[in-house]
Design a protein around this motif. Structure first.
Motif, PDB file in Angstrom:
ATOM      1  N   GLU A 179      41.608  27.321  67.848  1.00  0.00           N
ATOM      2  CA  GLU A 179      41.056  28.463  67.107  1.00  0.00           C
ATOM      3  C   GLU A 179      42.139  29.492  66.809  1.00  0.00           C
ATOM      4  OE1 GLU A 179      38.177  32.291  68.011  1.00  0.00           O
ATOM      5  OE2 GLU A 179      37.732  30.406  69.033  1.00  0.00           O
ATOM      6  N   LEU A 180      42.998  29.771  67.795  1.00  0.00           N
ATOM      7  CA  LEU A 180      44.050  30.765  67.607  1.00  0.00           C
ATOM      8  C   LEU A 180      45.047  30.332  66.539  1.00  0.00           C
ATOM      9  CD1 LEU A 180      44.780  31.704  71.329  1.00  0.00           C
ATOM     10  CD2 LEU A 180      43.627  33.115  69.625  1.00  0.00           C
ATOM     11  N   ALA A 181      45.261  29.021  66.404  1.00  0.00           N
ATOM     12  CA  ALA A 181      46.276  28.513  65.472  1.00  0.00           C
ATOM     13  C   ALA A 181      45.824  28.543  64.020  1.00  0.00           C
ATOM     14  CB  ALA A 181      46.659  27.083  65.858  1.00  0.00           C
ATOM     15  N   GLU A 182      44.608  28.946  63.753  1.00  0.00           N
ATOM     16  CA  GLU A 182      44.113  28.939  62.376  1.00  0.00           C
ATOM     17  C   GLU A 182      44.832  29.947  61.488  1.00  0.00           C
ATOM     18  OE1 GLU A 182      39.922  29.505  62.588  1.00  0.00           O
ATOM     19  OE2 GLU A 182      39.513  27.505  63.434  1.00  0.00           O
ATOM     20  N   ASP A 183      45.326  31.043  62.073  1.00  0.00           N
ATOM     21  CA  ASP A 183      45.906  32.090  61.227  1.00  0.00           C
ATOM     22  C   ASP A 183      47.202  32.672  61.786  1.00  0.00           C
ATOM     23  OD1 ASP A 183      44.812  33.369  63.393  1.00  0.00           O
ATOM     24  OD2 ASP A 183      43.589  34.779  62.246  1.00  0.00           O
ATOM     25  N   ARG A 184      47.914  31.882  62.603  1.00  0.00           N
ATOM     26  CA  ARG A 184      49.172  32.370  63.174  1.00  0.00           C
ATOM     27  C   ARG A 184      49.965  31.172  63.689  1.00  0.00           C
ATOM     28  NH1 ARG A 184      46.523  36.209  66.752  1.00  0.00           N
ATOM     29  NH2 ARG A 184      44.591  35.378  65.906  1.00  0.00           N
ATOM     30  N   ILE A 185      51.186  31.430  64.145  1.00  0.00           N
ATOM     31  CA  ILE A 185      51.977  30.390  64.785  1.00  0.00           C
ATOM     32  C   ILE A 185      51.596  30.325  66.258  1.00  0.00           C
ATOM     33  CG2 ILE A 185      54.291  29.622  65.428  1.00  0.00           C
ATOM     34  CD1 ILE A 185      55.372  31.260  63.058  1.00  0.00           C
ATOM     35  N   VAL A 186      51.252  29.134  66.716  1.00  0.00           N
ATOM     36  CA  VAL A 186      51.061  28.901  68.150  1.00  0.00           C
ATOM     37  C   VAL A 186      52.050  27.815  68.559  1.00  0.00           C
ATOM     38  CG1 VAL A 186      49.513  28.179  69.993  1.00  0.00           C
ATOM     39  CG2 VAL A 186      48.631  29.559  68.108  1.00  0.00           C
ATOM     40  N   LEU A 187      52.997  28.178  69.394  1.00  0.00           N
ATOM     41  CA  LEU A 187      54.035  27.267  69.850  1.00  0.00           C
ATOM     42  C   LEU A 187      53.673  26.775  71.245  1.00  0.00           C
ATOM     43  CD1 LEU A 187      56.719  25.949  69.165  1.00  0.00           C
ATOM     44  CD2 LEU A 187      57.877  27.985  70.024  1.00  0.00           C
ATOM     45  N   LEU A 188      53.375  25.487  71.344  1.00  0.00           N
ATOM     46  CA  LEU A 188      52.918  24.875  72.587  1.00  0.00           C
ATOM     47  C   LEU A 188      54.039  24.056  73.196  1.00  0.00           C
ATOM     48  CD1 LEU A 188      50.653  23.852  74.569  1.00  0.00           C
ATOM     49  CD2 LEU A 188      50.206  22.054  72.889  1.00  0.00           C
ATOM     50  N   SER A 189      54.546  24.491  74.348  1.00  0.00           N
ATOM     51  CA  SER A 189      55.595  23.769  75.056  1.00  0.00           C
ATOM     52  C   SER A 189      54.963  22.986  76.196  1.00  0.00           C
ATOM     53  CB  SER A 189      56.622  24.764  75.605  1.00  0.00           C
ATOM     54  OG  SER A 189      57.544  24.118  76.448  1.00  0.00           O
ATOM     55  N   THR A 190      55.222  21.666  76.248  1.00  0.00           N
ATOM     56  CA  THR A 190      54.545  20.845  77.245  1.00  0.00           C
ATOM     57  C   THR A 190      55.306  19.547  77.493  1.00  0.00           C
ATOM     58  OG1 THR A 190      52.424  19.776  77.795  1.00  0.00           O
ATOM     59  CG2 THR A 190      53.120  19.696  75.491  1.00  0.00           C
ATOM     60  N   HIS A 191      55.061  18.944  78.657  1.00  0.00           N
ATOM     61  CA  HIS A 191      55.535  17.587  78.918  1.00  0.00           C
ATOM     62  C   HIS A 191      54.369  16.604  78.891  1.00  0.00           C
ATOM     63  CE1 HIS A 191      54.065  18.705  82.942  1.00  0.00           C
ATOM     64  NE2 HIS A 191      53.998  17.407  83.192  1.00  0.00           N
ATOM     65  N   ILE A 192      53.171  17.110  78.584  1.00  0.00           N
ATOM     66  CA  ILE A 192      51.961  16.290  78.589  1.00  0.00           C
ATOM     67  C   ILE A 192      51.695  15.805  77.171  1.00  0.00           C
ATOM     68  CG2 ILE A 192      49.494  16.238  79.082  1.00  0.00           C
ATOM     69  CD1 ILE A 192      50.004  18.470  81.151  1.00  0.00           C
ATOM     70  N   VAL A 193      51.841  14.502  76.947  1.00  0.00           N
ATOM     71  CA  VAL A 193      51.725  13.940  75.606  1.00  0.00           C
ATOM     72  C   VAL A 193      50.330  14.175  75.036  1.00  0.00           C
ATOM     73  CG1 VAL A 193      51.878  11.815  74.248  1.00  0.00           C
ATOM     74  CG2 VAL A 193      53.495  12.217  76.116  1.00  0.00           C
ATOM     75  N   GLU A 194      49.308  14.114  75.859  1.00  0.00           N
ATOM     76  CA  GLU A 194      47.937  14.297  75.371  1.00  0.00           C
ATOM     77  C   GLU A 194      47.753  15.653  74.702  1.00  0.00           C
ATOM     78  OE1 GLU A 194      43.309  14.389  77.011  1.00  0.00           O
ATOM     79  OE2 GLU A 194      44.983  14.201  78.417  1.00  0.00           O
ATOM     80  N   ASP A 195      48.409  16.698  75.236  1.00  0.00           N
ATOM     81  CA  ASP A 195      48.290  18.025  74.626  1.00  0.00           C
ATOM     82  C   ASP A 195      48.726  17.992  73.167  1.00  0.00           C
ATOM     83  OD1 ASP A 195      47.534  18.903  77.113  1.00  0.00           O
ATOM     84  OD2 ASP A 195      49.371  20.022  77.529  1.00  0.00           O
ATOM     85  N   VAL A 196      49.845  17.337  72.911  1.00  0.00           N
ATOM     86  CA  VAL A 196      50.377  17.245  71.552  1.00  0.00           C
ATOM     87  C   VAL A 196      49.495  16.355  70.686  1.00  0.00           C
ATOM     88  CG1 VAL A 196      52.329  16.421  70.170  1.00  0.00           C
ATOM     89  CG2 VAL A 196      52.738  17.740  72.262  1.00  0.00           C
ATOM     90  N   ALA A 197      49.062  15.218  71.231  1.00  0.00           N
ATOM     91  CA  ALA A 197      48.240  14.286  70.471  1.00  0.00           C
ATOM     92  C   ALA A 197      46.936  14.921  70.016  1.00  0.00           C
ATOM     93  CB  ALA A 197      47.956  13.037  71.306  1.00  0.00           C
ATOM     94  N   VAL A 198      46.351  15.775  70.854  1.00  0.00           N
ATOM     95  CA  VAL A 198      45.070  16.402  70.536  1.00  0.00           C
ATOM     96  C   VAL A 198      45.227  17.581  69.583  1.00  0.00           C
ATOM     97  CG1 VAL A 198      43.144  17.722  71.520  1.00  0.00           C
ATOM     98  CG2 VAL A 198      43.957  15.656  72.674  1.00  0.00           C
ATOM     99  N   LEU A 199      46.286  18.381  69.775  1.00  0.00           N
ATOM    100  CA  LEU A 199      46.357  19.686  69.124  1.00  0.00           C
ATOM    101  C   LEU A 199      47.322  19.804  67.948  1.00  0.00           C
ATOM    102  CD1 LEU A 199      46.354  21.975  72.288  1.00  0.00           C
ATOM    103  CD2 LEU A 199      44.534  21.824  70.588  1.00  0.00           C
TER     104      LEU A 199
END
Length: 304
Positions: A179-199
């Motif tokens: 929801e937050l990423a709809e109108d701004r930059i959200v930079l997600l740093s992670t080592h969890i592949v599922e986070d990237v695959a989903v979002l």
């Protein structure tokens, strides 16, 4: 748009945490994927204006945020990997304290009203009067997001936000971030592949401080499609499979050992069958840069 050009950070003693990194981060959700120790947190801290680079440039919508970090501080929401709370305070009082420290004000509303709005947005209204010491890990992360979104920032940085969360809390957190990423930059740093695959519609892979790929989940999977094979093997056979092939995943499923291997030539080993490539496979193999970058791609983990 966040623009990163030739960004480098060398710590005392000559340790290079980030090396000559170029990256464009557009509006929306963008993932930064890499193993622990890859340099992700150092990069996040430089973007947030909390750590001075050794060299390079950082611009947010054309503003030089290295020359004047205040230009990003006024537009930034930051949830670091380790966020400290006072456990004896209630969620509402903890959030109010954080907003006062940040100097956030709500036009035409009191601090308590602003806290109520933020807690409602992260689904913590019912727990506002509870002490933070009673919060689950996911509730604490949502409280951290509440302070990060105060002031309607143009850039939100979240560093390893779902590590340690149970599946239900992870899904709640995914919905908030999307929801937050709809109108701004959200930079997600992670080592969890599922986070990237989903979002993340786009992500970068880094290892040892270097950019290995700037690509999409679909493109990453496509690069190794037709070259991933799977079989159920006996435990005593596993070491032999590892010696003969690059194993991307080895997991127990219903008590049996299921192994996935990457075969560059695309010919199925005896007893294996072709399966669709996953983003996890691509991450563990190491996808080729898209578009090409200076550093060559190589396996980030799970194979030589």
């Amino acid at each position: 748009m966040l623009k990163i050009r030739e960004l480098t950070k060398i710590y005392a003693g000559g340790v290079t945490a980030v090396s000559n990194l170029d990256l464009d981060v557009p509006k929306g959700m963008f993932g930064l994927l890499g193993p622990n120790g890859a340099g992700k947190t150092t990069l996040m801290r430089m973007i947030a204006g909390l750590l001075e680079p050794t060299a390079g440039r950082l611009e947010l919508d054309g503003e030089d945020i290295i020359a004047d970090p205040r230009k990003v501080w006024d537009r930034l929401g930051y949830l670091p990997q380790d966020f400290g709370f006072y456990p004896h305070l209630t969620g509402e009082k903890m959030l109010a304290h954080l907003l006062q420290l940040k100097g956030v004000e709500a036009e035409g509303a009191s601090l308590r009203q602003l806290c109520a709005v933020l807690l409602e947005r992260v689904n913590l209204s019912a727990a506002a009067g509870r002490k933070v010491s009673t919060y689950s890990g996911g509730m604490r992360q949502r409280l951290g997001i509440a302070q990060a979104i105060a002031g309607d920032p143009a850039l939100i940085i979240v560093d390893e936000p779902t590590a340690g969360l149970d599946p239900a809390e992870r899904l709640r957190f995914y919905r908030i971030l999307a929801e937050l990423a709809e109108d701004r930059i959200v930079l997600l740093s992670t080592h969890i592949v599922e986070d990237v695959a989903v979002l993340c519609p786009r992500f970068a892979m880094i290892s040892a401080g270097r950019l290995m790929a700037d690509t999409t989940p679909a493109a990453a999977r496509a690069q190794i499609d037709g070259r991933i094979f799977q079989a159920t093997v006996e435990r005593e056979q596993l070491e032999g499979v590892r010696r003969a092939h690059r194993v991307t995943q080895s997991v127990l499923f219903e008590g049996r050992q299921v192994v996935r291997v990457f075969i560059p030539e695309g010919a199925a080993p005896t007893g294996f069958e072709a399966v669709p490539a996953s983003l996890e496979d691509a991450y563990l193999v190491g996808v080729q840069p898209d578009p090409p970058v200076a550093a060559p791609a190589y396996a980030l983990a799970g194979g030589a």
